[in-house]
Design a protein around this motif. Structure first.
Motif, PDB file in Angstrom:
ATOM      1  N   ASP A  39     -97.253  12.735  16.062  1.00 58.33           N
ATOM      2  CA  ASP A  39     -96.148  13.693  16.140  1.00 58.33           C
ATOM      3  C   ASP A  39     -96.391  14.749  17.212  1.00 58.33           C
ATOM      4  OD1 ASP A  39     -94.763  12.457  13.998  1.00 58.33           O
ATOM      5  OD2 ASP A  39     -96.079  13.486  12.570  1.00 58.33           O
ATOM      6  N   ILE A  40     -96.524  14.314  18.443  1.00 59.19           N
ATOM      7  CA  ILE A  40     -96.682  15.265  19.533  1.00 59.19           C
ATOM      8  C   ILE A  40     -95.453  15.200  20.430  1.00 59.19           C
ATOM      9  CG2 ILE A  40     -99.204  15.029  19.467  1.00 59.19           C
ATOM     10  CD1 ILE A  40     -98.992  13.457  22.106  1.00 59.19           C
ATOM     11  N   ASP A  41     -95.228  16.277  21.149  1.00 53.18           N
ATOM     12  CA  ASP A  41     -94.075  16.344  22.050  1.00 53.18           C
ATOM     13  C   ASP A  41     -94.436  15.988  23.482  1.00 53.18           C
ATOM     14  OD1 ASP A  41     -92.075  17.372  20.145  1.00 53.18           O
ATOM     15  OD2 ASP A  41     -93.369  19.140  20.085  1.00 53.18           O
ATOM     16  N   GLN A  42     -95.670  16.328  23.883  1.00 56.37           N
ATOM     17  CA  GLN A  42     -96.048  16.077  25.268  1.00 56.37           C
ATOM     18  C   GLN A  42     -97.567  16.025  25.409  1.00 56.37           C
ATOM     19  OE1 GLN A  42     -94.175  19.308  27.377  1.00 56.37           O
ATOM     20  NE2 GLN A  42     -95.403  20.880  26.385  1.00 56.37           N
ATOM     21  N   ILE A  43     -98.004  15.282  26.400  1.00 55.61           N
ATOM     22  CA  ILE A  43     -99.423  15.179  26.705  1.00 55.61           C
ATOM     23  C   ILE A  43     -99.586  15.474  28.190  1.00 55.61           C
ATOM     24  CG2 ILE A  43     -99.265  12.669  27.019  1.00 55.61           C
ATOM     25  CD1 ILE A  43    -102.169  12.527  25.885  1.00 55.61           C
ATOM     26  N   VAL A  44    -100.567  16.332  28.505  1.00 59.78           N
ATOM     27  CA  VAL A  44    -100.752  16.806  29.876  1.00 59.78           C
ATOM     28  C   VAL A  44    -102.091  16.281  30.404  1.00 59.78           C
ATOM     29  CG1 VAL A  44    -100.751  18.814  31.399  1.00 59.78           C
ATOM     30  CG2 VAL A  44     -99.470  18.894  29.235  1.00 59.78           C
ATOM     31  N   VAL A  45    -102.049  15.666  31.581  1.00 64.28           N
ATOM     32  CA  VAL A  45    -103.196  14.910  32.097  1.00 64.28           C
ATOM     33  C   VAL A  45    -103.504  15.318  33.535  1.00 64.28           C
ATOM     34  CG1 VAL A  45    -104.099  12.578  32.441  1.00 64.28           C
ATOM     35  CG2 VAL A  45    -102.352  12.970  30.696  1.00 64.28           C
ATOM     36  N   PRO A  46    -104.780  15.552  33.878  1.00 66.54           N
ATOM     37  CA  PRO A  46    -105.124  15.795  35.283  1.00 66.54           C
ATOM     38  C   PRO A  46    -104.962  14.515  36.093  1.00 66.54           C
ATOM     39  CG  PRO A  46    -107.115  15.678  33.946  1.00 66.54           C
ATOM     40  CD  PRO A  46    -105.967  15.629  33.001  1.00 66.54           C
ATOM     41  N   VAL A  47    -104.598  14.665  37.365  1.00 64.25           N
ATOM     42  CA  VAL A  47    -104.329  13.494  38.209  1.00 64.25           C
ATOM     43  C   VAL A  47    -105.093  13.603  39.524  1.00 64.25           C
ATOM     44  CG1 VAL A  47    -102.560  12.144  39.409  1.00 64.25           C
ATOM     45  CG2 VAL A  47    -102.011  13.272  37.239  1.00 64.25           C
ATOM     46  N   GLY A  48    -105.894  12.575  39.813  1.00 64.87           N
ATOM     47  CA  GLY A  48    -106.546  12.438  41.112  1.00 64.87           C
ATOM     48  C   GLY A  48    -106.003  11.180  41.749  1.00 64.87           C
ATOM     49  N   GLY A  49    -106.711  10.071  41.557  1.00 66.54           N
ATOM     50  CA  GLY A  49    -106.215   8.791  42.040  1.00 66.54           C
ATOM     51  C   GLY A  49    -105.145   8.203  41.147  1.00 66.54           C
ATOM     52  N   GLY A  50    -105.087   8.671  39.896  1.00 68.48           N
ATOM     53  CA  GLY A  50    -104.001   8.265  39.007  1.00 68.48           C
ATOM     54  C   GLY A  50    -104.361   7.280  37.914  1.00 68.48           C
ATOM     55  N   GLY A  51    -105.642   6.908  37.784  1.00 73.18           N
ATOM     56  CA  GLY A  51    -106.015   5.933  36.758  1.00 73.18           C
ATOM     57  C   GLY A  51    -105.818   6.431  35.344  1.00 73.18           C
ATOM     58  N   ALA A  69    -104.924  18.870  46.921  1.00 70.94           N
ATOM     59  CA  ALA A  69    -105.185  17.424  46.901  1.00 70.94           C
ATOM     60  C   ALA A  69    -104.070  16.709  46.141  1.00 70.94           C
ATOM     61  CB  ALA A  69    -106.545  17.140  46.267  1.00 70.94           C
ATOM     62  N   ALA A  70    -102.829  17.012  46.517  1.00 72.35           N
ATOM     63  CA  ALA A  70    -101.670  16.521  45.758  1.00 72.35           C
ATOM     64  C   ALA A  70    -101.146  15.206  46.328  1.00 72.35           C
ATOM     65  CB  ALA A  70    -100.574  17.589  45.726  1.00 72.35           C
ATOM     66  N   GLY A  71    -102.016  14.203  46.369  1.00 71.51           N
ATOM     67  CA  GLY A  71    -101.619  12.916  46.934  1.00 71.51           C
ATOM     68  C   GLY A  71    -100.563  12.190  46.125  1.00 71.51           C
ATOM     69  N   MET A  72    -100.629  12.291  44.798  1.00 79.85           N
ATOM     70  CA  MET A  72     -99.632  11.609  43.975  1.00 79.85           C
ATOM     71  C   MET A  72     -98.272  12.286  44.092  1.00 79.85           C
ATOM     72  SD  MET A  72     -99.166   8.964  42.076  1.00 79.85           S
ATOM     73  CE  MET A  72    -100.724   8.413  41.345  1.00 79.85           C
ATOM     74  N   VAL A  73     -98.265  13.601  44.192  1.00 83.23           N
ATOM     75  CA  VAL A  73     -97.003  14.326  44.374  1.00 83.23           C
ATOM     76  C   VAL A  73     -96.325  13.868  45.665  1.00 83.23           C
ATOM     77  CG1 VAL A  73     -95.967  16.590  44.799  1.00 83.23           C
ATOM     78  CG2 VAL A  73     -97.733  16.356  43.060  1.00 83.23           C
ATOM     79  N   SER A  74     -97.093  13.810  46.742  1.00 83.74           N
ATOM     80  CA  SER A  74     -96.542  13.384  48.032  1.00 83.74           C
ATOM     81  C   SER A  74     -96.088  11.930  47.988  1.00 83.74           C
ATOM     82  CB  SER A  74     -97.590  13.561  49.135  1.00 83.74           C
ATOM     83  OG  SER A  74     -97.961  14.917  49.265  1.00 83.74           O
ATOM     84  N   SER A  75     -96.869  11.088  47.329  1.00 84.33           N
ATOM     85  CA  SER A  75     -96.542   9.666  47.260  1.00 84.33           C
ATOM     86  C   SER A  75     -95.274   9.417  46.451  1.00 84.33           C
ATOM     87  CB  SER A  75     -97.720   8.885  46.662  1.00 84.33           C
ATOM     88  OG  SER A  75     -98.867   8.990  47.479  1.00 84.33           O
ATOM     89  N   VAL A 113    -103.967   7.889  46.686  1.00 83.11           N
ATOM     90  CA  VAL A 113    -103.844   7.310  45.352  1.00 83.11           C
ATOM     91  C   VAL A 113    -103.725   5.795  45.467  1.00 83.11           C
ATOM     92  CG1 VAL A 113    -102.714   9.407  44.526  1.00 83.11           C
ATOM     93  CG2 VAL A 113    -101.301   7.487  45.276  1.00 83.11           C
ATOM     94  N   GLY A 114    -103.700   5.102  44.336  1.00 89.39           N
ATOM     95  CA  GLY A 114    -103.653   3.650  44.347  1.00 89.39           C
ATOM     96  C   GLY A 114    -102.236   3.086  44.367  1.00 89.39           C
ATOM     97  N   GLU A 115    -102.115   1.864  44.854  1.00 97.23           N
ATOM     98  CA  GLU A 115    -100.811   1.176  44.822  1.00 97.23           C
ATOM     99  C   GLU A 115    -100.381   0.943  43.379  1.00 97.23           C
ATOM    100  OE1 GLU A 115     -98.889   0.429  47.269  1.00 97.23           O
ATOM    101  OE2 GLU A 115    -100.147   0.597  49.068  1.00 97.23           O
ATOM    102  N   LEU A 116    -101.321   0.506  42.535  1.00 96.82           N
ATOM    103  CA  LEU A 116    -101.007   0.278  41.119  1.00 96.82           C
ATOM    104  C   LEU A 116    -100.667   1.570  40.406  1.00 96.82           C
ATOM    105  CD1 LEU A 116    -103.749  -2.297  40.016  1.00 96.82           C
ATOM    106  CD2 LEU A 116    -101.293  -2.727  40.248  1.00 96.82           C
ATOM    107  N   THR A 117    -101.496   2.599  40.644  1.00100.96           N
ATOM    108  CA  THR A 117    -101.278   3.849  39.913  1.00100.96           C
ATOM    109  C   THR A 117     -99.971   4.515  40.318  1.00100.96           C
ATOM    110  OG1 THR A 117    -102.643   5.091  41.510  1.00100.96           O
ATOM    111  CG2 THR A 117    -103.736   4.248  39.542  1.00100.96           C
ATOM    112  N   LEU A 118     -99.597   4.365  41.577  1.00 96.23           N
ATOM    113  CA  LEU A 118     -98.305   4.914  42.004  1.00 96.23           C
ATOM    114  C   LEU A 118     -97.164   4.256  41.233  1.00 96.23           C
ATOM    115  CD1 LEU A 118     -96.441   6.606  43.775  1.00 96.23           C
ATOM    116  CD2 LEU A 118     -96.627   4.849  45.546  1.00 96.23           C
ATOM    117  N   LYS A 119     -97.218   2.933  41.074  1.00100.11           N
ATOM    118  CA  LYS A 119     -96.155   2.228  40.338  1.00100.11           C
ATOM    119  C   LYS A 119     -96.101   2.674  38.875  1.00100.11           C
ATOM    120  CE  LYS A 119     -96.268  -1.884  43.277  1.00100.11           C
ATOM    121  NZ  LYS A 119     -96.592  -3.338  43.378  1.00100.11           N
TER     122      LYS A 119
END
Length: 398
Positions: free
Chosen positions: A165-177, A203-209, A233-239
């Motif tokens: 019963d949670i509303d949101q989960i917040v996760v740090p992002v580098g390469g995105g795994g 280092a906001a590579g995922m934001v830019s991608s 970031v990764g091709e898979l993680t971006l998808k």
């Protein structure tokens, strides 16, 4: 991928710590919502990275007879090294030259051969691939690998099977795994739960991608949160992020530093910069937690001791609890004593004094003092500056 993550959890569970959600009374009361921490900083090897490494190596044990190799700024390195040691196989880790010694030594402590190479993760990665091909070592990617992503997703398996019963989960992002695995499991479990990623603004590579719809390679990734300092970031993680992540926000270096400081002061927890990024985003009001149940994934705690002092000072500066000023004094006996008396009357605590008597830019007969003070907030700083400026020539440095 939901089923792959479930299988990954059962594959690795006997090798990892199960860390129950930690309810933070302090932050919940302060922020007006229920705030939980998933304390992967207390995980074996000090971060979540052991999950993906274990799942990948255990699943492909037959390919690892000659050993394994990885490129990492530290946490993935320790995860691979620990996994290899558990299986009695060779591990070679290529780490960028800037990697904190605590992570280098910890990796060696797990029996791995460590090679320091290059100025960035990308340099280390290319070198590791070359060695892998030359020596026939099984390469374990730190994030852009389906099995690694599934292993990281076991974080969400534990969270939601403990508290659905949670509303949101917040996760740090580098390469995105991590965010990819978490998001895939969360959306397969309950699509109404929001998944929010947090990146360092430097280092906001995922934001830019995500913005451009393709993998973007940054020119630099200069953040002290080295766990998420990834240029590409990764091709898979971006998808996965395109399909499953609801929102991505960025935090500044000062905001991350404040997050590290707040974990220490309020929760008595040692957390590295990457692990503090979710709390940093919440404290900076970039993520709304009021009247919501929120889980913050504290991804790791492998912070170098020498870094802690700099981070604490930066965090204190960001909240008006630390300042440094340059003051010109008459070069006569008793001048420094008089200054100390004035500062004492202002109820500021002197942290450090540097008396510069041979500064070429200071006129003869005068001297310069750089003085660092512990303060009680921005109003106190304004009062100190106003008072000192009425007596001395003053310039605020920090």
């Amino acid at each position: 991928m939901f089923e792959d993550i479930t299988k990954a959890y059962f594959r690795i569970r006997k090798h990892i710590k199960h860390l129950p959600l930690y309810y933070s009374n302090n932050f919940s009361e302060r922020l007006g919502g229920d705030v939980y921490f998933k304390l992967e900083n207390l995980q074996r090897t000090g971060s979540f990275k052991i999950r993906g490494a274990l799942n990948c190596i255990l699943k492909h044990e037959d390919k690892c007879r000659n050993g394994v190799i990885a490129a990492s700024a530290g946490n993935h390195a320790q995860g691979v090294a620990f996994s290899a040691k558990s299986m009695g196989i060779r591990a070679v880790i290529v780490m960028p030259e800037f990697t904190p010694m605590v992570k280098v030594n910890s990796t060696k402590g797990h029996g791995a051969e460590v090679i320091l190479y290059g100025e960035s993760f990308e340099d280390a990665y290319k070198h590791a691939v070359e060695i892998s091909e030359k020596e026939g070592l099984f390469f374990v990617h730190p994030f852009d690998d389906t099995d690694v992503i599934a292993g990281q997703g076991s974080v969400a398996y534990e969270v939601l099977n403990e508290n659905p019963d949670i509303d949101q989960i917040v996760v740090p992002v580098g390469g995105g795994g991590l965010v990819s695995g978490v998001a895939e499991y969360v959306k397969g479990f309950d699509s109404s739960i929001k998944v929010i990623g947090v990146q360092a603004s430097e280092a906001a590579g995922m934001v830019s991608s995500l913005s451009e719809g393709r993998v973007v390679s940054l020119s630099t990734s200069s953040t002290f949160a080295e766990g998420i300092a990834v240029k590409k970031v990764g091709e898979l993680t971006l998808k996965h992020c395109q399909n499953c992540v609801d929102e991505l926000v960025t935090v500044t270096e000062s905001e991350i530093a404040l997050g590290v400081l707040e974990f220490m002061e309020r929760s008595k927890l040692v957390v590295e910069g990457a692990g503090a990024a979710p709390l940093a985003a919440v404290l900076a009001e970039k993520i709304d937690v009021k009247n919501k149940t929120t889980v913050l994934v504290v991804s790791g705690g492998n912070i170098d001791v020498t870094t802690i002092n700099r981070v604490i000072n930066r965090g204190m500066t960001a909240t008006g609890r630390f300042m440094t000023v340059s003051i010109i004094l008459r070069d006569v006996p008793g001048a420094l004593t008089s200054l100390s008396t004035v500062i004492s009357g202002l109820q500021a605590n002197i942290h450090e004094i540097v008396h510069v008597r041979n500064d070429m830019e200071t006129p003869v007969g005068l001297s310069k003092v750089n003085i660092s003070l512990e303060t009680r907030g921005y109003e106190h700083i304004d009062h100190i500056m106003e008072t000192l400026s009425g007596i001395y020539e003053v310039k605020r440095l920090v």
